[in-house]
Design an enzyme around this catalytic site. Structure first.
Site, mmCIF file in Angstrom:
data_model
loop_
_atom_site.group_PDB
_atom_site.id
_atom_site.type_symbol
_atom_site.label_atom_id
_atom_site.label_comp_id
_atom_site.label_asym_id
_atom_site.label_seq_id
_atom_site.Cartn_x
_atom_site.Cartn_y
_atom_site.Cartn_z
ATOM 1 N N LYS A 34 -13.743 5.443 5.951
ATOM 2 C CA LYS A 34 -14.019 6.469 4.940
ATOM 3 C C LYS A 34 -15.516 6.600 4.679
ATOM 4 O O LYS A 34 -16.015 7.679 4.367
ATOM 5 C CB LYS A 34 -13.281 6.131 3.642
ATOM 6 C CG LYS A 34 -13.425 7.186 2.546
ATOM 7 C CD LYS A 34 -12.418 6.962 1.449
ATOM 8 C CE LYS A 34 -12.782 5.787 0.584
ATOM 9 N NZ LYS A 34 -13.859 6.118 -0.386
ATOM 10 N N HIS B 78 0.851 -1.180 0.000
ATOM 11 C CA HIS B 78 0.000 0.000 0.000
ATOM 12 C C HIS B 78 0.894 1.239 0.000
ATOM 13 O O HIS B 78 1.800 1.361 0.829
ATOM 14 C CB HIS B 78 -0.910 0.007 1.225
ATOM 15 C CG HIS B 78 -2.010 -1.012 1.134
ATOM 16 N ND1 HIS B 78 -1.808 -2.273 0.624
ATOM 17 C CD2 HIS B 78 -3.317 -0.950 1.477
ATOM 18 C CE1 HIS B 78 -2.945 -2.944 0.667
ATOM 19 N NE2 HIS B 78 -3.880 -2.173 1.179
#
Length: 864
Positions: free
Chosen positions: A527, A138
């Protein structure tokens, strides 16, 4: 600041100052110092923030770039000095006194032993112990590899300088240190070319080569000594419980550059590194193990294996025997080292067929030494090598595959149709063929986990099994559902019910002793729901899954997809483990380790060892009945209150991000789109070409908010949630009691407090103004004020991080210097948002912006 740390920071800072003068004259250093004094003065209220902005705006773009580079390099050096001080502190704590170091393995073993639990229950906790860190690519490591290695050279020299050398050596070390600091200053700080997945594999290998491989046996030795101080003079009591995994080269969700060929090359690179390490270790121990046949006669089993080696490879063995006459144990280990070299070089005539063959040879050597009375030789360095082979095998880390459920759905439809297959479907099938090849070469353990992101139903799991079954040589697979959104987390038990109806899943459960793995995604849920509701929703999912496993007689492993940042489930690992739902740890913890977190936690042997010990300590304690009962009681008592907080927090968070024009405003007030130009990973920032928030990955979402100094994903909504239940103080005492007695709530509050401490309201206000939406800016700032006030009220702290002195000091010392970079970034961002017609000027502004992004990431020690 502690004096040793102050000394190192001053030394490195003065050397950097000298390099600035040599590079750009005294005027460059003077400009850096003017900005430094200005931002410190602004923090003290002695200088207006507009004065600081005017100073920065008055420079040429070339000068602004140079100043940004200076502050960025300064942060790299400061981070290094703090790491050295952290290591000093760890050494000072390890005094060897009667009480074990808090958070250590020894402390956990002592606490379990003294908790009154039955001996068989204590042993069960130890037998189930497992820690699985899974490294991912990532893209959150903003530093170039060249910068990382330059910093490492500075680190080595600083360590040597702090080891009290003689005057002659000191002078030479200081000269070399100046040279390396100057080189770091002159090195480009950001990548100019895009990384590819194999670059990411090789970057991760540095952590294995330099740290993890050497630390693993030391950790096991620590556990063995905690169980019985006579470690090394008896057979080991500690079994290997660390299992490293990797998504690097296997995670293809939304990354078109990870192909079947890349996955095959990734495991080959891993194997090359671990086989070379095992070969070198085996050869070193062989050279050192000079016990003579008269003092330590070989066992019958060892004599048989020596005879077999002489018969199979007379020339090779004669050369070894000539160098080591009458030293049979040494001969056999040197022969084993040659066989490891042959394994690496694919020499089938001499190579080991599997790690088990090597372990069999090592245990014959161990047994022979022990039989001859040389127990310290048997269970010392040879045992360390045994532990390394048991942990890493010939593959180093278990390579895991991840792909989006939608890709499998489309591929299966094409396979069932029987017509020509698209390139995407061929790639899916080729990936499964590579998994089968890896298993044939390195064994099933090397690669058998296949993670399905955005799992919505059991059909998403069945699709992978059906695709694998369509091959002539299907691989052994554990297909793992990944639940990421709030809705997916809620329906997880129902999906698992459906999985039990899949024949391939049932067959695999029988083969594995009814073991099943489920992955929980922290980033996308945060999120979508905001940090408060996501935390509670994940806790609920864990509780529900633990209950489901008990009903269905399944041994469940929860895989926590945590990011490094607080907005993506990050934070101190030990505290996070103790905050998990009761029964969800059960002796084991599996978690992703991402980007900058890999090098922060595993970049130095002592820090890596401390991190692994802290996780082990927390896993052991979280698995005890007493800790689970306390957590269960606290959750039952305070959950109604937490639900009210969650409802209001979610409403506030969703209300913000669903405001008309929010996505466009966010793009204007932050360097969101420019972050992609940092080229810090091979993966695109978005899953699709769409520009909405839904398809934006969680990492750039968090990264961009970090750069604006708002840190919104770590705290937004919590203030509204606390306000909804505070009732002018009526429930404040209950909130404080929840903070003191419920680990989950304490973790939620502490993480928010840490995120708030890294937020700067005055700087954030200037970023938010760039969006020309005063309504949105006012909403964000009002929620910040509300959250900060109420968090301090609940924690009863006079200021943020008042109970974490070391961290508080680090944040306070860094903030003014981060302010300097933020002002430089604001200059570039404002000009770019206003529009620049001249291409050359736009290029310089973009360079300044990206340099400052790199510097702020270094200063806050956090990206996404």
């Amino acid at each position: 600041m502690p004096e040793p740390l102050r000394r190192d920071v001053r030394l490195l800072g003065s050397m950097l100052g000298d390099s600035l003068v040599e590079y750009g004259g005294r005027e460059l250093l003077d400009d850096v110092e003017r900005l430094r004094h200005a931002v410190i003065g602004a923090r003290r209220g002695e200088v207006g923030i507009d004065e600081v902005a005017a100073l920065v705006d008055g420079w040429s773009l070339e000068r602004a770039e140079q100043v940004a580079r200076a502050f960025t390099v300064y942060f790299h050096l400061t981070n290094l000095a703090e790491e050295h001080h952290r290591i000093r502190t760890l050494r000072e704590r390890d005094t060897g006194g009667d009480a074990p170091v808090p958070g250590s393995i020894a402390a956990a073993v002592e606490e379990i032993a003294g908790a009154g639990a039955p001996a068989d229950r204590r042993q069960a906790v130890l037998d189930d112990l497992e820690f699985r860190p899974v490294f991912t690519a990532h893209p959150t490591e903003a530093r170039r590899r060249a910068v990382v290695t330059a910093i490492q050279r500075v680190s080595d020299l600083l360590a040597a300088l702090n080891a009290d050398p003689g005057e002659g050596d000191r002078a030479d070390l200081e000269r070399r240190l100046r040279e390396e600091v100057d080189l770091l200053w002159r090195t480009a700080l950001r990548r100019r070319t895009q990384m590819d997945p194999l670059d990411e594999v090789r970057t991760a290998m540095a952590a294995f080569d330099e740290t993890i491989y050497r630390v693993v046996p030391r950790v096991y030795r620590t556990l063995d000594a905690a169980l019985d101080p006579a470690t090394g003079a008896r057979p080991p009591l500690a079994r290997p419980y660390l299992r490293f995994g990797s998504w690097i080269g296997g995670d293809r969700d939304g990354n078109p550059y990870v192909t079947a060929r890349v996955t095959r090359d990734a495991i080959a690179i891993q194997s090359e590194h671990v086989l070379r390490a095992l070969e070198n270790t085996c050869a070193r121990i062989g050279r050192e193990l000079t016990v003579h046949a008269t003092t330590t006669p070989p066992s019958a089993a060892l004599r048989d294996r020596l005879a077999a080696a002489r018969t199979a490879h007379p020339g090779r063995f004669a050369e070894i025997a000539k160098r080591s006459p009458d030293e049979p144990h040494r001969q056999f280990l040197l022969y084993a080292a040659e066989r490891l070299a042959a394994t690496r070089e694919r020499d089938a005539d001499l190579a080991y067929g599997s790690p088990e063959e090597l372990l069999s040879d090592l245990r014959v050597v161990q047994d022979s030494l022990a039989e001859a009375g040389a127990v310290r030789q048997a269970y010392g360095r040879v045992q360390d090598l045994v532990w390394q082979v048991e942990t890493f095998g010939f593959h180093l880390a278990e390579l895991e595959i991840r792909q989006h459920s939608g890709v499998h759905e489309q591929a299966l439809a094409e396979v069932r149709a029987g017509g020509p297959l698209s390139e995407m479907t061929e790639e899916v099938l080729d990936t499964l063929r590579v998994v089968a090849w890896i298993q044939s070469r390195f064994g099933d353990r090397a690669c058998h986990r296949y993670i399905v992101s955005f799992t919505r139903s059991a059909g998403d799991i069945a699709a992978v099994h059906e695709l694998a079954a369509s091959l002539d040589n299907p691989p052994v697979l554990d297909v793992i559902p990944l639940f990421e959104t709030g809705e997916d987390l809620e329906r997880a038990p129902a999906v698992l019910d459906g999985m039990l109806e899949i024949p391939a899943v049932r067959a695999r459960l029988e083969q594995t002793g009814r073991r099943l793995e489920v992955m929980l995604g922290y980033s996308d849920s945060a999120k979508q729901l905001g940090p408060t509701t996501a935390t509670l929703r994940l806790y609920d999912a864990q509780e529900a899954l633990v209950a489901w496993a008990a009903r269905n007689d399944v041994r469940l492993t929860l895989f926590h997809g945590r990011g490094g940042s607080l907005g993506r489930g990050g934070g101190p690992a030990g505290r996070a483990i103790l905050a998990q739902a009761p029964g969800s740890v059960a002796g084991g913890f599996k978690v992703t380790e991402q980007g900058e977190v890999i090098f922060a936690r595993y970049g130095h042997p002592q820090i890596a060892r401390r991190h692994i010990e802290q996780v082990t300590n927390a896993v052991l304690l979280a698995s005890t009945d007493a800790v689970q009962e306390r957590a269960r009681a606290a959750a039952a008592r305070f959950r109604p209150l937490a639900d009210k907080i969650s409802d209001a927090a979610r409403a506030a968070f969703r209300g913000l991000i669903e405001t008309d024009g929010f996505a466009e405003w966010f793009g204007r007030v932050s360097p969101l789109e420019e972050i992609a130009e940092l080229r810090i990973g091979s993966r695109p920032a978005r899953r699709k070409a769409a520009r909405g928030l839904e398809d934006l990955r969680a990492i750039p979402w968090v990264f961009a908010w970090t750069q604006t100094r708002v840190n919104l994903p770590g705290w937004y909504g919590l203030g509204s949630g606390l306000a909804a239940v505070s009732d002018n103080g009526r429930h404040l005492d209950e909130l404080r009691e929840a903070y003191r007695s419920w680990p989950l709530f304490a973790s939620l509050m502490d993480n928010a407090e840490m995120s708030l401490a890294k937020t700067d309201r005055a700087i954030a206000e200037r970023y938010l103004a760039l969006g020309d939406r005063p309504d949105l800016a006012e909403t964000v700032l009002a929620e910040y004020d509300r959250t900060r006030s109420l968090v301090l009220g609940v924690t009863e702290h006079e200021r943020l991080l008042a109970n974490r002195r070391v961290l508080s000091r680090a944040v306070e010392l860094r903030n003014p210097y981060v302010d300097a970079l933020s002002h430089l970034q604001l200059r570039a961002l404002k000009a770019l948002r206003d529009g620049v017609e001249d291409d050359a000027e736009r290029a310089r502004l973009e360079e300044l912006l990206l340099l400052s992004v790199n510097g702020v990431a270094a200063g806050l020690q956090n990206t996404g």
